[in-house]
Scaffold this motif. Structure first.
Motif, PDB file in Angstrom:
ATOM      1  N   LEU A 255      51.019  47.091  57.784  1.00  0.00           N
ATOM      2  CA  LEU A 255      50.468  46.411  56.618  1.00  0.00           C
ATOM      3  C   LEU A 255      50.514  47.328  55.390  1.00  0.00           C
ATOM      4  O   LEU A 255      49.880  48.379  55.386  1.00  0.00           O
ATOM      5  N   PRO A 256      51.291  46.954  54.350  1.00  0.00           N
ATOM      6  CA  PRO A 256      51.296  47.797  53.147  1.00  0.00           C
ATOM      7  C   PRO A 256      50.021  47.529  52.344  1.00  0.00           C
ATOM      8  O   PRO A 256      49.385  46.510  52.552  1.00  0.00           O
ATOM      9  N   ASP A 257      49.661  48.413  51.477  1.00  0.00           N
ATOM     10  CA  ASP A 257      48.448  48.144  50.710  1.00  0.00           C
ATOM     11  C   ASP A 257      48.772  47.181  49.567  1.00  0.00           C
ATOM     12  O   ASP A 257      49.899  46.742  49.388  1.00  0.00           O
ATOM     13  N   ASN A 258      47.765  46.818  48.808  1.00  0.00           N
ATOM     14  CA  ASN A 258      47.907  45.763  47.790  1.00  0.00           C
ATOM     15  C   ASN A 258      49.061  45.987  46.829  1.00  0.00           C
ATOM     16  O   ASN A 258      49.669  45.061  46.334  1.00  0.00           O
ATOM     17  N   ASN A 259      49.355  47.261  46.546  1.00  0.00           N
ATOM     18  CA  ASN A 259      50.418  47.559  45.592  1.00  0.00           C
ATOM     19  C   ASN A 259      51.781  47.662  46.256  1.00  0.00           C
ATOM     20  O   ASN A 259      52.754  48.030  45.622  1.00  0.00           O
ATOM     21  N   GLY A 260      51.815  47.379  47.551  1.00  0.00           N
ATOM     22  CA  GLY A 260      53.077  47.441  48.272  1.00  0.00           C
ATOM     23  C   GLY A 260      53.479  48.857  48.627  1.00  0.00           C
ATOM     24  O   GLY A 260      54.560  49.095  49.140  1.00  0.00           O
ATOM     25  N   CYS A 261      52.627  49.814  48.345  1.00  0.00           N
ATOM     26  CA  CYS A 261      52.940  51.201  48.690  1.00  0.00           C
ATOM     27  C   CYS A 261      51.998  51.675  49.786  1.00  0.00           C
ATOM     28  O   CYS A 261      51.214  50.906  50.308  1.00  0.00           O
ATOM     29  N   THR A 262      52.090  52.904  50.159  1.00  0.00           N
ATOM     30  CA  THR A 262      51.135  53.423  51.133  1.00  0.00           C
ATOM     31  C   THR A 262      50.176  54.382  50.445  1.00  0.00           C
ATOM     32  O   THR A 262      49.518  55.201  51.076  1.00  0.00           O
ATOM     33  N   CYS A 263      50.133  54.270  49.118  1.00  0.00           N
ATOM     34  CA  CYS A 263      49.077  54.898  48.338  1.00  0.00           C
ATOM     35  C   CYS A 263      48.805  56.357  48.690  1.00  0.00           C
ATOM     36  O   CYS A 263      47.719  56.715  49.111  1.00  0.00           O
ATOM     37  N   HIS A 264      49.783  57.169  48.521  1.00  0.00           N
ATOM     38  CA  HIS A 264      49.625  58.609  48.687  1.00  0.00           C
ATOM     39  C   HIS A 264      49.332  59.035  50.111  1.00  0.00           C
ATOM     40  O   HIS A 264      49.016  60.191  50.362  1.00  0.00           O
ATOM     41  N   SER A 265      49.402  58.110  51.052  1.00  0.00           N
ATOM     42  CA  SER A 265      49.254  58.509  52.442  1.00  0.00           C
ATOM     43  C   SER A 265      50.440  59.391  52.805  1.00  0.00           C
ATOM     44  O   SER A 265      51.568  59.117  52.417  1.00  0.00           O
ATOM     45  N   ALA A 270      50.384  52.690  55.861  1.00  0.00           N
ATOM     46  CA  ALA A 270      48.991  52.816  55.421  1.00  0.00           C
ATOM     47  C   ALA A 270      48.085  53.014  56.638  1.00  0.00           C
ATOM     48  O   ALA A 270      46.997  53.581  56.533  1.00  0.00           O
ATOM     49  N   PHE A 271      48.541  52.546  57.791  1.00  0.00           N
ATOM     50  CA  PHE A 271      47.822  52.763  59.045  1.00  0.00           C
ATOM     51  C   PHE A 271      47.896  54.229  59.433  1.00  0.00           C
ATOM     52  O   PHE A 271      48.974  54.828  59.333  1.00  0.00           O
ATOM     53  N   PRO A 272      46.849  54.847  59.918  1.00  0.00           N
ATOM     54  CA  PRO A 272      45.492  54.289  60.011  1.00  0.00           C
ATOM     55  C   PRO A 272      44.538  54.831  58.947  1.00  0.00           C
ATOM     56  O   PRO A 272      43.368  54.517  58.980  1.00  0.00           O
ATOM     57  N   THR A 273      45.062  55.626  57.995  1.00  0.00           N
ATOM     58  CA  THR A 273      44.145  56.363  57.118  1.00  0.00           C
ATOM     59  C   THR A 273      44.114  55.866  55.677  1.00  0.00           C
ATOM     60  O   THR A 273      43.368  56.402  54.866  1.00  0.00           O
ATOM     61  N   ALA A 274      44.931  54.855  55.341  1.00  0.00           N
ATOM     62  CA  ALA A 274      44.944  54.398  53.940  1.00  0.00           C
ATOM     63  C   ALA A 274      44.855  52.874  53.864  1.00  0.00           C
ATOM     64  O   ALA A 274      45.397  52.243  52.964  1.00  0.00           O
ATOM     65  N   LEU A 275      44.139  52.296  54.811  1.00  0.00           N
ATOM     66  CA  LEU A 275      44.035  50.833  54.884  1.00  0.00           C
ATOM     67  C   LEU A 275      42.918  50.266  54.008  1.00  0.00           C
ATOM     68  O   LEU A 275      42.848  49.053  53.799  1.00  0.00           O
ATOM     69  N   ASP A 276      42.100  51.144  53.489  1.00  0.00           N
ATOM     70  CA  ASP A 276      40.872  50.707  52.806  1.00  0.00           C
ATOM     71  C   ASP A 276      41.052  49.580  51.782  1.00  0.00           C
ATOM     72  O   ASP A 276      40.241  48.659  51.738  1.00  0.00           O
ATOM     73  N   PRO A 277      42.094  49.625  50.933  1.00  0.00           N
ATOM     74  CA  PRO A 277      42.171  48.573  49.898  1.00  0.00           C
ATOM     75  C   PRO A 277      42.411  47.173  50.444  1.00  0.00           C
ATOM     76  O   PRO A 277      42.231  46.207  49.712  1.00  0.00           O
ATOM     77  N   MET A 278      42.827  47.060  51.698  1.00  0.00           N
ATOM     78  CA  MET A 278      43.126  45.723  52.230  1.00  0.00           C
ATOM     79  C   MET A 278      41.983  45.134  53.031  1.00  0.00           C
ATOM     80  O   MET A 278      42.147  44.133  53.728  1.00  0.00           O
TER      81      MET A 278
END
Ligand SMILES: [Zn+2]
Length: 354
Positions: A255-265, A270-278
């Motif tokens: 699952l990508p985050d809202n911006n379609g990126c993995t947000c500096h992960s 984004a799994f498992p440490t950058a899932l927060d925005p979703m």
């Protein structure tokens, strides 16, 4: 005189039963577990932290206290070189769960559940390890029975045959057995059995409660829950993760985050440490629970990314009042949005500019 504790089925026959899962992510968030590795050493290293989390879930309406032995199986303990701690870890987790279940906030004691789950060595193409998986399940179930479990939960299975094997082992104990599957993004079990057919077989094998948990958020779990509820006669379970999964990305693994990126992960997902925005908000989780309950699904909860606030939301969505209902949101006295007499007009008038 102490009232007899009703068993799981007696409770499900008359109404909703709430089960908080998702210990892995919440314990990690609280600082007592390494993400990715995900070994529940907390029962030995910080038992007070685990007991507190159980108490927080209990306070928010979880009827079941599920022993945190997810990933606490022989294979995982071998992976991290701590096989000698396998039995102590299991027994410690079971004892903590039992202690909390037997000291309820409400009148009736909670149910303590022993727990087995995906082994990660099950393989439909090379069955050489599958006997070993059965042994892993058997030893964990025997410790759960020994420590006084009221019921058993087998969860997060993505191979149909592994789930069947888990259920067969659990059934031998004679305890009420909940079995839930977690198909990955191909929307089929990894050994090629459809989600609905797997659930049908689990019912045939004697599952008291059959359903789904983990990997999928409300949007990508509900379509299957509808089908499962239609074809099964037994009780059905629905425990989604707290994330906005989509048809394109049905599980949290990709699952990508809202911006379609993995947000500096630092990882490609984004799994498992950058899932927060979703994450879903509480109302989305409540809506899922209500919808499932209205379909006739009485075993309800949240899996990964669950927290006590969401468990309360699930309970309240199906008409229950729980101890933490005392602290549900109350906007009446908010400094800007409040409607109370003592909120000054210059504050109320400023609310849309805040
Ligand atoms: Zn989960």
């Amino acid at each position: 005189m102490s009232k007899k504790k009703r068993n799981l089925i007696e409770r499900l026959n008359v109404g909703p039963v709430i089960c908080a899962e998702g210990f892995l992510f919440e314990i990690e968030k609280r600082g007592y577990m390494a993400s990715g590795e995900f070994v529940p050493m907390v029962s030995l290293e910080h038992p007070e932290a685990l007991e507190n989390l159980h108490r927080d879930f209990q306070h928010s309406g979880s009827d079941i206290v599920q022993a945190f032995t997810y990933n606490g199986h022989r294979e995982k303990m071998r992976v991290v070189g701590k096989e000698d701690l396998l039995e102590p870890l299991n027994r410690a987790a079971l004892k903590i769960a039992k202690k909390v279940a037997d000291n309820p906030i409400g009148k009736e004691p909670n149910l303590m559940a022993g727990n087995i789950s995906n082994s990660n060595i099950w393989n439909d193409k090379d069955k050489s390890k599958n006997k070993e998986v059965e042994k892993m399940f058997s030893e964990m179930v025997s410790w759960a029975v020994d420590e006084g479990a009221d019921m058993l939960i087998g969860e997060t299975f993505y191979y149909a045959e592994e789930a069947y094997t888990a259920l067969k082992v659990m059934k031998k104990s004679g305890l009420p057995s909940v079995i839930t599957i977690a198909p990955m993004a191909q929307n089929i079990m990894r050994d090629g059995v459809s989600i609905v057919d797997t659930c049908k077989e689990l019912e045939q094998l004697g599952g008291d409660v059959v359903g789904m948990n983990c990997f999928r958020g409300p949007a990508t779990m509900m379509p299957y829950i509808k089908q499962i509820r239609k074809v099964l006669k037994c009780h059905v379970a629905a425990l989604p993760i707290n994330l906005r999964t989509t048809e394109e990305h049905p599980t949290f693994f990709n699952l990508p985050d809202n911006n379609g990126c993995t947000c500096h992960s630092p990882y490609k997902t984004a799994f498992p440490t950058a899932l927060d925005p979703m994450q879903c908000n509480r109302y989305e989780i409540g809506k899922f629970a209500k919808e499932a309950f209205d379909l006739g699904v009485n075993y309800l909860g949240v899996c990964c990314l669950a927290n006590p606030m969401l468990i309360r939301q699930v309970a309240e969505a199906v008409g229950l009042t729980v101890p933490s209902s005392k602290y549900r949101e109350n906007m009446t006295n908010h400094m800007l949005f409040g409607t109370g007499k003592r909120i000054p007009n210059h504050q109320k008038d400023y609310a849309d500019k805040a």
